[in-house]
Write an enzyme that holds these catalytic residues in place. Structure first.
Site, PDB file in Angstrom:
ATOM      1  N   LYS A 276       0.855  -1.199   0.000  1.00  0.00           N
ATOM      2  CA  LYS A 276       0.000   0.000   0.000  1.00  0.00           C
ATOM      3  C   LYS A 276       0.882   1.237   0.000  1.00  0.00           C
ATOM      4  CE  LYS A 276      -3.168   2.691   2.970  1.00  0.00           C
ATOM      5  NZ  LYS A 276      -4.019   2.716   4.179  1.00  0.00           N
ATOM      6  N   LYS A 288      -9.891  12.929   8.202  1.00  0.00           N
ATOM      7  CA  LYS A 288      -9.240  12.588   9.467  1.00  0.00           C
ATOM      8  C   LYS A 288      -9.164  13.828  10.347  1.00  0.00           C
ATOM      9  CE  LYS A 288      -6.268   8.795   8.000  1.00  0.00           C
ATOM     10  NZ  LYS A 288      -6.995   7.774   8.776  1.00  0.00           N
ATOM     11  N   ASP A 299       1.655   6.702   5.198  1.00  0.00           N
ATOM     12  CA  ASP A 299       0.677   5.675   4.832  1.00  0.00           C
ATOM     13  C   ASP A 299       1.120   4.886   3.595  1.00  0.00           C
ATOM     14  OD1 ASP A 299      -1.650   4.351   5.505  1.00  0.00           O
ATOM     15  OD2 ASP A 299      -2.967   5.697   4.366  1.00  0.00           O
ATOM     16  N   ASP A 358     -12.190   7.054   3.966  1.00  0.00           N
ATOM     17  CA  ASP A 358     -10.931   6.845   4.680  1.00  0.00           C
ATOM     18  C   ASP A 358     -10.513   5.365   4.672  1.00  0.00           C
ATOM     19  OD1 ASP A 358      -8.685   7.556   6.062  1.00  0.00           O
ATOM     20  OD2 ASP A 358      -9.688   7.863   7.990  1.00  0.00           O
ATOM     21  N   ARG A 362      -7.580  -0.427   1.131  1.00  0.00           N
ATOM     22  CA  ARG A 362      -8.077  -1.705   0.602  1.00  0.00           C
ATOM     23  C   ARG A 362      -8.534  -1.574  -0.854  1.00  0.00           C
ATOM     24  NH1 ARG A 362     -12.336  -1.978   5.411  1.00  0.00           N
ATOM     25  NH2 ARG A 362     -10.585  -0.868   6.352  1.00  0.00           N
TER      26      ARG A 362
HETATM   27  N1  BES Z   1      -4.119   4.663   6.867  1.00  0.00           N
HETATM   28  C1  BES Z   1      -5.234   4.430   7.698  1.00  0.00           C
HETATM   29  C2  BES Z   1      -4.925   3.467   8.848  1.00  0.00           C
HETATM   30  C3  BES Z   1      -3.969   3.956   9.894  1.00  0.00           C
HETATM   31  C4  BES Z   1      -4.430   4.657  10.990  1.00  0.00           C
HETATM   32  C5  BES Z   1      -2.639   3.650   9.819  1.00  0.00           C
HETATM   33  C6  BES Z   1      -3.547   5.073  11.963  1.00  0.00           C
HETATM   34  C7  BES Z   1      -1.750   4.076  10.788  1.00  0.00           C
HETATM   35  C8  BES Z   1      -2.206   4.786  11.870  1.00  0.00           C
HETATM   36  C9  BES Z   1      -6.366   3.820   6.879  1.00  0.00           C
HETATM   37  O1  BES Z   1      -6.454   4.274   5.574  1.00  0.00           O
HETATM   38  C10 BES Z   1      -7.635   4.199   7.548  1.00  0.00           C
HETATM   39  O2  BES Z   1      -7.917   5.359   7.629  1.00  0.00           O
HETATM   40  N2  BES Z   1      -8.388   3.201   8.020  1.00  0.00           N
HETATM   41  C11 BES Z   1      -9.608   3.431   8.681  1.00  0.00           C
HETATM   42  C12 BES Z   1     -10.608   2.409   8.198  1.00  0.00           C
HETATM   43  C13 BES Z   1     -12.014   2.653   8.629  1.00  0.00           C
HETATM   44  C14 BES Z   1     -12.539   3.947   8.056  1.00  0.00           C
HETATM   45  C15 BES Z   1     -12.877   1.484   8.186  1.00  0.00           C
HETATM   46  C16 BES Z   1      -9.383   3.305  10.175  1.00  0.00           C
HETATM   47  O3  BES Z   1      -8.572   2.463  10.593  1.00  0.00           O
HETATM   48  O4  BES Z   1      -9.967   4.065  10.913  1.00  0.00           O
HETATM   49 ZN    ZN Z   2      -4.705   4.869   4.700  1.00  0.00          ZN
HETATM   50 MN    MN Z   3      -7.528   6.063   5.368  1.00  0.00          MN
END
Ligand code: BES
Ligand code: ZN
Ligand code: MN
Length: 512
Positions: A276, A288, A299, A358, A362
């Protein structure tokens, strides 16, 4: 300012191997001290070290203990650092790694440019070339400092000298150099991954990142690298990845790297790696909170671990066949950005309802996985990603979360994690998670309809894009790749490198 991505690595310690000559004078001499050995080869040295130790009874020569002192009375050095080694018979690669780190800590602040490490070999020490090569390599890794975006402070006449060179004194120069080069290939891959992670998103955006990967990889023997442009992604039908990128001024792209060190052995297992590479994740319209946004320049850590591992594998001449793909996008907000509630397509043909913009990683991985499988047909596929905050909450900063239906693959990763100290922990991947990712108005939802086990539901979403009998494992590195320090760790490069070389090397490359 110059916004190009530097190819220099931010670990600056030079490591040199040389034979000791009688009568050489040193600024700093580092003398390994084993708990079970007190013969340093000469009466003068034995007496000098006994003297020093009498003044510092807390120094017990435990691994990682150091005793640093002026050393004029030794006659050949200004400073001496006694380096605790533990018992020779109990030495391990892990212990050597720990010792190398303390060695760097003890020598880097002394105000000298160079330190000499006396690679002593008591009779109980096995694999001494490996031990000292690992100590030196670990010192190299410890010298990491991401300061390339700072101006040098103006030099003052009484500035202490910077520690730059570790010279390992040994009779085994060539064999030790060889092991070191092998270990250092992995350390350099990790350092590169760290540099990529620490480079801010205004410099490391998808196309700039891809060009940088290609420029670096084209200098590494045996890797062929090509960039899939946004226009080509469009032709391939990568609608999921392109939808994430749509809100950004900067085009998306993917990079494919192919390496075959098996000499074309038809029995070799073909390993596929997917990373990714979200170079900035604002969250999109599911924005965010401001406080957590700056670190989202990291990321792309999954992609960095993958490209770092490809470089390490090739530089080591690994006897494995590996094809890697990284999907590079920015997740932005603009009049062109995708909305929560949108239904989008994917290269695999599945439709996806966007519950949350967000949950973009995936979507990028799905298309990268589809392309890798259809075009390159790996037998086993690993994807690595900073995919969910939920994984970070579950496993913390010192382990990644792994997900796979294959017990054997889970075991391979656990073992690789123990060996490299890039630890993993297996988490559930169940039918309930798969069921939760069904869309209301589409085949799938990127969000799901349960509010729990977010790391597992993300994995279940990815599993929908595994085709045929490809074996697959997902590694969520959100915790260990982006530690509390806010400085990218490079986690994953060593893990992948070890996993591939230990499990998928052919014993002898076939003759072409
Ligand atoms: N890149 C983030 C995940 C992340 C969060 C990595 C904190 C490192 C530190 C990912 O793209 C994301 O935002 N995931 C969401 C998914 C949710 C919206 C289903 C999450 O984990 O909140
Ligand atoms: Zn992300
Ligand atoms: Mn995200």
């Amino acid at each position: 300012m110059d916004k190009s991505i530097s190819e220099d690595l931010s670990a600056k310690l030079n490591v040199v191997f040389a034979k000791a000559n009688d009568g050489d004078q040193h600024d700093v001499i580092v003398i390994p001290v084993f708990e079970d050995d007190n013969d340093f080869g000469s009466q003068a040295l034995n007496d000098g070290i006994t003297d020093l130790r009498e003044g510092a009874p807390n120094f017990k020569a435990k691994p990682g203990q150091v005793l640093s002192a002026p050393a004029k009375h030794l006659g050949f050095s200004k400073r001496v650092v006694l380096l605790g080694m533990g018992k020779a018979s109990e030495m391990s690669r892990k212990t050597a790694r720990k010792i190398g780190k303390t060695l760097y800590g003890a020598t880097s602040g002394l105000g000298f440019e160079e330190a000499h490490l006396m690679a002593r070999v008591p009779s109980d020490l096995d694999n001494s070339d490996n031990v000292y090569a690992e100590i030196a390599n670990s010192a190299y890794a410890a010298s990491y400092k991401f300061d390339r975006l700072k101006n040098d402070p103006p030099a003052k006449p009484d500035d202490p000298a910077k520690f730059e060179t570790l010279t390992v004194l040994t009779d085994d120069v060539e064999p030790m150099e060889q092991v070191f080069a092998h270990y250092n290939a992995v350390a350099k891959g990790t350092v590169w991954a760290r540099d990529l992670g620490n480079t801010p998103a205004n410099m490391l955006y998808p196309v700039a990142y891809a060009n940088h990967i290609k420029a670096v990889m084209d200098k590494v023997d045996g890797v062929s690298t090509h960039i899939i442009t946004a226009a080509e992604m469009e032709q391939l039908g990568m609608e999921a990845a392109l939808t994430v990128a749509r809100g950004s001024e900067n085009d998306a792209c993917m990079v494919v790297m192919e390496y075959d060190g098996t000499g074309g052995d038809p029995n070799a297992t073909h390993v596929g790696l997917v990373g990714k590479g979200v170079t900035m994740d604002t969250g999109g319209y599911s924005l965010k909170p401001g406080a957590s946004m700056p670190e989202m320049k990291m990321d792309m850590a999954g992609s960095a671990a993958v490209v770092g591992a490809m470089r390490s594998l090739a530089e080591q001449g690994a006897k494995a066949k590996v094809t890697a793909i990284v999907g590079l996008v920015e997740n932005d907000v603009s009049g062109k950005a995708y909305y929560p509630g949108d239904v989008i397509g994917s290269m695999a043909g599945k439709t996806i309802e966007v519950g949350n913009t967000d949950a973009e990683g995936r979507l990028v991985l799905a298309d990268a996985m589809t392309h890798l499988q259809r075009e390159y047909k790996p037998d086993v596929m690993m994807d690595m990603a900073t995919l969910t905050g939920a994984a970070m909450m579950a496993t913390g900063y010192n382990r990644s979360a792994i997900f796979t239906p294959h017990d054997g693959l889970a075991q391979e990763f656990s073992d690789a994690g123990e060996r490299t100290e890039e630890l993993v922990w297996r988490m559930p991947l169940d039918q309930v998670h798969t069921d939760a990712m069904k869309g209301k108005n589409a085949d799938l939802s990127n969000m799901g309809n349960i509010r729990v086990s977010g790391a597992s539901t993300a994995a279940a979403f990815l599993q929908e894009f595994v085709e045929g009998d490809t074996k697959w494992i997902h590694v969520d590195i959100a915790g260990p790749a982006i530690p509390a320090s806010g400085i990218a760790s490079g986690y994953g490069t060593a893990l992948i490198n070890d996993w591939v070389t230990e499990n998928y090397s052919v014993s002898q490359p076939a003759q072409p």
